[in-house]
Design an enzyme around this catalytic site. Structure first.
Site, PDB file in Angstrom:
ATOM      1  N   ILE B  22      -4.571 -21.214  57.110  1.00 19.37           N
ATOM      2  CA  ILE B  22      -4.645 -20.407  55.874  1.00 19.37           C
ATOM      3  C   ILE B  22      -3.407 -20.724  55.028  1.00 19.37           C
ATOM      4  O   ILE B  22      -2.422 -19.995  55.047  1.00 19.37           O
ATOM      5  CB  ILE B  22      -4.759 -18.903  56.167  1.00 19.37           C
ATOM      6  CG1 ILE B  22      -5.962 -18.630  57.094  1.00 19.37           C
ATOM      7  CG2 ILE B  22      -4.951 -18.127  54.864  1.00 19.37           C
ATOM      8  CD1 ILE B  22      -6.191 -17.167  57.365  1.00 19.37           C
ATOM      9  N   HIS B  23      -3.464 -21.846  54.330  1.00 21.31           N
ATOM     10  CA  HIS B  23      -2.353 -22.227  53.447  1.00 21.31           C
ATOM     11  C   HIS B  23      -2.588 -21.566  52.093  1.00 21.31           C
ATOM     12  O   HIS B  23      -3.319 -20.578  51.993  1.00 21.31           O
ATOM     13  CB  HIS B  23      -2.214 -23.752  53.388  1.00 21.31           C
ATOM     14  CG  HIS B  23      -3.402 -24.471  52.833  1.00 21.31           C
ATOM     15  ND1 HIS B  23      -3.404 -25.059  51.589  1.00 21.31           N
ATOM     16  CD2 HIS B  23      -4.640 -24.683  53.334  1.00 21.31           C
ATOM     17  CE1 HIS B  23      -4.589 -25.606  51.361  1.00 21.31           C
ATOM     18  NE2 HIS B  23      -5.355 -25.404  52.403  1.00 21.31           N
ATOM     19  N   ALA B  24      -1.976 -22.093  51.040  1.00 19.06           N
ATOM     20  CA  ALA B  24      -1.993 -21.365  49.767  1.00 19.06           C
ATOM     21  C   ALA B  24      -3.383 -21.253  49.150  1.00 19.06           C
ATOM     22  O   ALA B  24      -3.752 -20.196  48.642  1.00 19.06           O
ATOM     23  CB  ALA B  24      -1.019 -22.017  48.777  1.00 19.06           C
TER      24      ALA B  24
END
Lengths: 153, 95
Positions: B22-24
């Site tokens: 769950i990156h940006a």
């Protein structure tokens, strides 16, 4: 893990002056170039990548933004922390002006480190006093001290 | 965050399949989806909790690929809210 080792006195941009997102991204790109010599010939490419990335979705909320990109062919991560004392519109998810920018460029190959770095930035930024203290910092060293103080163990 | 209206609650779990976790960008997708619901929505990963309406809060979880996330919602549209967030978590990259 701490990412404080990526930051030095030169990585703090204490007085961002632009009044819009495009200008802020240019100031951050210049700051990244000043901190990482191998980016110098690629400044325009870096800025174009930063603009393209921000147009895909805002990284801004609660007075903080984390504009970040990857570039092929660079050897290391470069980071700057920019401070806009008055606040600037940056298409934040909450509509609020942004005062503090964590901006990073990383080699394409460092995907795992990337998630950790975003988490580190976000953890510091979540601290309730972070934005108000950073806006009032009188020196770059004060900003670095604050980051070290608020950084997760 | 304003108090969600009392009413239904819902929960569900998902394993993150995005190679970067769950990156940006997925965080952004989660926040945008969460804003469409009246329910209060919370994500939990390894005992740490995040408000789904705050991108900083969601990124603070640092959920890697393969990480398990529990989604809980409380409010009139809780079930639909949980379903929408689970759908994003189970997606390789948000549209």
């Amino acid at each position: 893990m701490s990412y404080a080792h990526l930051l030095s006195d030169r990585s703090v941009l204490l007085d961002l002056a632009s009044g819009d997102a495009d200008g802020i991204l240019a100031e951050l790109a210049d700051g990244l170039v000043a901190n990482c010599a191998e980016l110098a010939p690629r400044r325009d490419e870096l800025l174009a990548a930063m603009r393209a990335r921000e147009s895909q979705g805002s990284t801004a909320s609660q007075g903080v933004a984390i504009p970040h990109v990857k570039l092929t062919g660079i050897s290391r991560v470069a980071v700057v922390v920019g401070v806009h004392r008055g606040g600037v519109p940056f298409r934040a998810l909450d509509g609020e002006p942004v005062h503090v920018f964590f901006s990073a460029v990383r080699p394409t190959e460092t995907a795992e480190q990337h998630l950790g770095m975003l988490r580190w930035f976000a953890s510091i930024a979540q601290h309730e006093d972070f934005v108000s203290f950073t806006r009032k910092a009188r020196s770059r060293q004060e900003v670095l001290d604050l980051l070290n103080e608020l950084a997760p163990a | 965050m304003p108090e969600a209206p009392a009413g239904t609650s819902a929960a569900g779990g998902a394993v993150v399949v995005n190679p970067l976790g769950i990156h940006a960008r997925p965080s952004h997708a989660i926040v945008l989806a969460a804003q469409d619901f009246a329910a209060r929505i919370e994500l939990e990963h390894e005992g740490r909790r995040a408000d789904a309406r705050s991108i900083l809060s969601v990124m603070t979880l640092g959920v890697p690929c393969g990480g398990r996330v529990t989604v809980r919602a409380q409010g009139p549209d809780a079930e639909r809210a949980v379903a929408a967030i689970l759908e994003i978590l189970a997606r390789a990259e948000p549209r």
